[in-house]
Design an enzyme around this catalytic site. Structure first.
Site, PDB file in Angstrom:
ATOM      1  N   TYR A   1       0.845  -1.207   0.000  1.00  0.00           N
ATOM      2  CA  TYR A   1       0.000   0.000   0.000  1.00  0.00           C
ATOM      3  C   TYR A   1       0.874   1.249   0.000  1.00  0.00           C
ATOM      4  O   TYR A   1       0.593   2.220  -0.698  1.00  0.00           O
ATOM      5  CB  TYR A   1      -0.906  -0.011   1.234  1.00  0.00           C
ATOM      6  CG  TYR A   1      -1.975   1.054   1.225  1.00  0.00           C
ATOM      7  CD1 TYR A   1      -3.266   0.773   0.803  1.00  0.00           C
ATOM      8  CD2 TYR A   1      -1.687   2.361   1.638  1.00  0.00           C
ATOM      9  CE1 TYR A   1      -4.243   1.747   0.798  1.00  0.00           C
ATOM     10  CE2 TYR A   1      -2.654   3.346   1.627  1.00  0.00           C
ATOM     11  CZ  TYR A   1      -3.941   3.037   1.209  1.00  0.00           C
ATOM     12  OH  TYR A   1      -4.909   4.017   1.189  1.00  0.00           O
TER      13      TYR A   1
ATOM     14  N   PHE B   1      -8.364  18.804 -24.773  1.00  0.00           N
ATOM     15  CA  PHE B   1      -9.072  17.541 -24.971  1.00  0.00           C
ATOM     16  C   PHE B   1     -10.410  17.595 -24.219  1.00  0.00           C
ATOM     17  O   PHE B   1     -10.568  18.372 -23.280  1.00  0.00           O
ATOM     18  CB  PHE B   1      -8.205  16.370 -24.488  1.00  0.00           C
ATOM     19  CG  PHE B   1      -8.869  15.046 -24.704  1.00  0.00           C
ATOM     20  CD1 PHE B   1      -9.135  14.591 -25.988  1.00  0.00           C
ATOM     21  CD2 PHE B   1      -9.274  14.266 -23.633  1.00  0.00           C
ATOM     22  CE1 PHE B   1      -9.789  13.385 -26.190  1.00  0.00           C
ATOM     23  CE2 PHE B   1      -9.920  13.054 -23.836  1.00  0.00           C
ATOM     24  CZ  PHE B   1     -10.175  12.620 -25.116  1.00  0.00           C
ATOM     25  N   ASP B   2     -11.364  16.731 -24.602  1.00  0.00           N
ATOM     26  CA  ASP B   2     -12.725  16.844 -24.033  1.00  0.00           C
ATOM     27  C   ASP B   2     -12.782  16.661 -22.513  1.00  0.00           C
ATOM     28  O   ASP B   2     -13.507  17.373 -21.830  1.00  0.00           O
ATOM     29  CB  ASP B   2     -13.719  15.920 -24.754  1.00  0.00           C
ATOM     30  CG  ASP B   2     -13.321  14.470 -24.772  1.00  0.00           C
ATOM     31  OD1 ASP B   2     -12.169  14.168 -24.441  1.00  0.00           O
ATOM     32  OD2 ASP B   2     -14.155  13.624 -25.142  1.00  0.00           O
TER      33      ASP B   2
ATOM     34  N   ASP C   1      -0.209  18.798 -21.273  1.00  0.00           N
ATOM     35  CA  ASP C   1      -1.015  17.579 -21.297  1.00  0.00           C
ATOM     36  C   ASP C   1      -0.230  16.650 -22.231  1.00  0.00           C
ATOM     37  O   ASP C   1      -0.270  16.794 -23.448  1.00  0.00           O
ATOM     38  CB  ASP C   1      -2.412  17.896 -21.831  1.00  0.00           C
ATOM     39  CG  ASP C   1      -3.267  16.634 -21.993  1.00  0.00           C
ATOM     40  OD1 ASP C   1      -2.706  15.521 -21.926  1.00  0.00           O
ATOM     41  OD2 ASP C   1      -4.480  16.783 -22.205  1.00  0.00           O
TER      42      ASP C   1
ATOM     43  N   ALA D   1      -0.044  13.302 -22.925  1.00  0.00           N
ATOM     44  CA  ALA D   1      -0.461  11.932 -23.254  1.00  0.00           C
ATOM     45  C   ALA D   1       0.342  11.332 -24.419  1.00  0.00           C
ATOM     46  O   ALA D   1       0.692  10.162 -24.412  1.00  0.00           O
ATOM     47  CB  ALA D   1      -1.952  11.915 -23.584  1.00  0.00           C
TER      48      ALA D   1
ATOM     49  N   LYS E   1      -1.752   6.148 -23.386  1.00  0.00           N
ATOM     50  CA  LYS E   1      -1.287   6.443 -24.746  1.00  0.00           C
ATOM     51  C   LYS E   1       0.208   6.124 -24.816  1.00  0.00           C
ATOM     52  O   LYS E   1       0.579   4.968 -24.960  1.00  0.00           O
ATOM     53  CB  LYS E   1      -1.574   7.914 -25.106  1.00  0.00           C
ATOM     54  CG  LYS E   1      -3.029   8.188 -25.429  1.00  0.00           C
ATOM     55  CD  LYS E   1      -3.859   8.381 -24.206  1.00  0.00           C
ATOM     56  CE  LYS E   1      -5.241   8.884 -24.499  1.00  0.00           C
ATOM     57  NZ  LYS E   1      -6.029   9.001 -23.255  1.00  0.00           N
TER      58      LYS E   1
ATOM     59  N   HIS F   1     -21.265  12.758 -25.491  1.00  0.00           N
ATOM     60  CA  HIS F   1     -20.981  11.855 -26.614  1.00  0.00           C
ATOM     61  C   HIS F   1     -20.814  10.401 -26.189  1.00  0.00           C
ATOM     62  O   HIS F   1     -21.078   9.493 -26.963  1.00  0.00           O
ATOM     63  CB  HIS F   1     -19.736  12.323 -27.381  1.00  0.00           C
ATOM     64  CG  HIS F   1     -18.516  12.476 -26.540  1.00  0.00           C
ATOM     65  ND1 HIS F   1     -18.394  13.466 -25.603  1.00  0.00           N
ATOM     66  CD2 HIS F   1     -17.371  11.762 -26.480  1.00  0.00           C
ATOM     67  CE1 HIS F   1     -17.217  13.357 -25.018  1.00  0.00           C
ATOM     68  NE2 HIS F   1     -16.581  12.331 -25.527  1.00  0.00           N
TER      69      HIS F   1
HETATM   70  O1  PLI Z   1      -8.600   8.719 -20.999  1.00  0.00           O
HETATM   71  P1  PLI Z   1      -7.771   9.269 -19.871  1.00  0.00           P
HETATM   72  O2  PLI Z   1      -8.581   9.683 -18.729  1.00  0.00           O
HETATM   73  O3  PLI Z   1      -6.639   8.376 -19.482  1.00  0.00           O
HETATM   74  O4  PLI Z   1      -7.021  10.587 -20.466  1.00  0.00           O
HETATM   75  C1  PLI Z   1      -7.681  11.752 -20.785  1.00  0.00           C
HETATM   76  C2  PLI Z   1      -6.949  12.471 -21.888  1.00  0.00           C
HETATM   77  C3  PLI Z   1      -6.254  13.594 -21.598  1.00  0.00           C
HETATM   78  N1  PLI Z   1      -5.585  14.269 -22.570  1.00  0.00           N
HETATM   79  C4  PLI Z   1      -5.563  13.862 -23.860  1.00  0.00           C
HETATM   80  C5  PLI Z   1      -4.803  14.648 -24.875  1.00  0.00           C
HETATM   81  C6  PLI Z   1      -6.259  12.714 -24.213  1.00  0.00           C
HETATM   82  O5  PLI Z   1      -6.231  12.324 -25.492  1.00  0.00           O
HETATM   83  C7  PLI Z   1      -7.000  11.988 -23.220  1.00  0.00           C
HETATM   84  C8  PLI Z   1      -7.763  10.845 -23.537  1.00  0.00           C
HETATM   85  N2  PLI Z   1      -7.999  10.507 -24.782  1.00  0.00           N
HETATM   86  C9  PLI Z   1      -8.794   9.563 -25.243  1.00  0.00           C
HETATM   87  C10 PLI Z   1      -9.601   8.672 -24.379  1.00  0.00           C
HETATM   88  C11 PLI Z   1      -8.889   9.429 -26.684  1.00  0.00           C
HETATM   89  O6  PLI Z   1      -9.619   8.539 -27.176  1.00  0.00           O
HETATM   90  O7  PLI Z   1      -8.236  10.218 -27.393  1.00  0.00           O
END
Ligand code: PLI
Length: 460
Positions: A73, A125-126, A216, A218, A259, A451
């Site tokens: 933990y 991002f959304d 951000d 990713a 990602k 969506h």
């Molecule tokens: O899906 P998460 O919660 O691990 O990450 C959110 C997220 C944050 N920033 C960016 C640039 C993303 O592309 C993103 C998630 N993207 C998804 C799920 C996609 O299908 O592009």
């Protein structure tokens, strides 16, 4: 002598069967799913290009790292390994693990963002925008105008327009702007990279006004690859060096490890400022878990430390970006309008140019995504009006500059034959585009992030 063609720097050791279906089957399934591709069962999809998030294939090294994950933990060895990897990769000393990217946003924004704040950036991002608007703050898009013209070549369509950024700062005042967020690569404009020069310029602006800059990140490794290939002065720099320089211009980062971490779940926040780290730690414990696991199993952190390292290998990045480019080139050769240059993780089809007879009120990109599924069992995702959601104040539909269908390529999962199949399927839809004249209307939607769960019916 014949030049040797490009080939993937890995071979397949384990296979997962996928199944084709008939058009009548798909008509039934998509109707039952209320014309929302998120509602489809995965076994009703042949090739799944919904997302590259958490859908990649892990390497043998990652699977073996999972076997030595430390599930304590507190004080987990796997966390230490992960933290050391992130320190080395980014230069940020403080790391908070989270269960995924949006959780990192939730924790960071809980510490930084309040009602009435304004957060400028490059097409957030959304989930980022969702977490900002949930706090009654506003995300302002300052992306360069070139991003909105799919046919126009610009090597860095993820760039921030510095003039737009400065005018947002002057309009709202520094005290209402707790941070600037730059997304690398910029998902919403087509997986488009941000140049090093632009990151330096945003840094300059953030220092001038004393506003923290967060990335951000990713798809940070794909962004670094594009800098190496496209930006003057970087051809001979390693991906690792480029990554380190990108992060040197920021005060911190949020990460969806699903990602460029090449894992199926996970995320983190990393930053320079200890005071902010302490403040965010309280929210991390509240929402995610203790500071040395934050919603991830020890084995997940072990696989992530390895995945982050693999994501920076040049041969891997080259094969990934060239696979995306291969699909993009095939579509372009068929005359299909796509965002160019091609992005790092996906091909974005310009649905407005593809389906000129469907009204925007009937969700052009969603109509095209459903047609592609009906044609061949390929699942894509709408990046258009459904995703753009309603204005939080007026509740009117927001019509984005671009109505896109994203064909998102999971990491190390599909072959060139799969790309050929997808391209042929979309060409068949393109050949009958004149007969597609109407789309869908909403029968139910959630008050935010609609969506994912929206229910639709045909207007015809
Ligand atoms: O899906 P998460 O919660 O691990 O990450 C959110 C997220 C944050 N920033 C960016 C640039 C993303 O592309 C993103 C998630 N993207 C998804 C799920 C996609 O299908 O592009």
């Amino acid at each position: 002598m014949m030049p040797l063609p490009f080939a993937e720097p890995y071979r397949i050791k384990m296979v997962e069967p996928i199944h084709r279906s008939t058009r009548p089957d798909r008509e039934k399934w998509i109707g039952e799913a209320r014309y929302n591709l998120f509602n489809l069962k995965s076994q009703h999809v042949y090739i799944d290009l919904l997302t590259d998030s958490g859908t990649g294939a892990m390497s043998q090294e990652q699977w073996s790292a999972m076997m030595i994950g430390d599930e304590s933990y507190a004080g987990s060895r796997s966390f230490e390994k992960l933290r050391d990897t992130i320190n080395e990769l980014t230069g940020f000393p403080h790391v908070l693990p989270t269960h995924q990217g949006r959780a990192a946003e939730n924790v960071l924004f809980s510490a930084l963002v309040g009602e009435g704040d304004v957060i400028p950036g490059n097409a957030h991002f959304d989930t980022t925008r969702g977490h900002i608007e949930f706090r009654k703050a506003t995300a302002v898009d300052c992306t360069v105008d070139a991003a909105g013209q799919t046919g126009l070549y610009h090597p860095f369509k993820g760039n921030v327009d510095i003039q737009k950024l400065e005018s947002v700062i002057n309009q709202y005042g520094v005290e209402r702007i707790p941070l600037i967020i730059v997304t690398i690569t910029c998902n919403s404009t087509g997986g488009q990279p941000v140049s090093m020069e632009n990151l330096r310029a945003v840094r300059h602006c953030s220092e001038k006004y004393g506003i923290p800059l967060f990335l951000d990140a990713a798809r940070f490794a794909e962004n670094a690859y594009f800098i190496k290939i496209r930006e003057e002065g970087y051809a001979n720099r390693s991906i690792r060096e480029i990554v380190r320089e990108m992060f040197s211009y920021a005060d911190g980062m949020t990460m969806s490890s699903k990602k460029d971490g090449i894992v199926n779940i996970g995320g983190f926040i990393a930053m320079n400022n200890q005071e902010l780290y302490r403040k965010a730690s309280a929210f991390n414990i509240l929402f995610e878990g203790f500071l040395t696991y934050g919603g991830m199993a020890g084995r997940d952190m072990a696989a992530l430390a390895q995945g982050l390292t693999e994501a920076m290998e040049f041969d891997y990045l080259e094969s990934r970006v060239l696979q995306v480019e291969y699909l993009g080139t095939s579509l372009r050769d068929y005359g299909i309008p796509v965002q160019e240059p091609f992005g790092g993780h996906a091909i974005f089809v310009d649905a407005t140019r593809f389906l000129p007879h469907v009204r925007k009120e009937e969700f052009i990109a969603q109509t095209l995504a459903v047609e592609l599924y009906l044609e061949a069992g390929v699942r894509s995702v709408e990046i258009g009006t459904l995703l753009a959601d309603r204005d939080p104040v007026t509740h009117a539909n927001r019509y984005p500059k671009l109505e896109m269908v994203r064909l998102t390529i999971p990491r190390r999962v599909y072959t060139r034959n799969h790309m050929d199949y997808v391209a042929a399927a979309l060409k068949n839809v393109y050949d009958r585009r004149e007969q597609i004249t109407s789309g869908y209307r909403i029968v139910w939607e959630a008050p935010i992030m609609r969506h994912f769960t929206v229910e639709l019916e045909k207007t015809f």
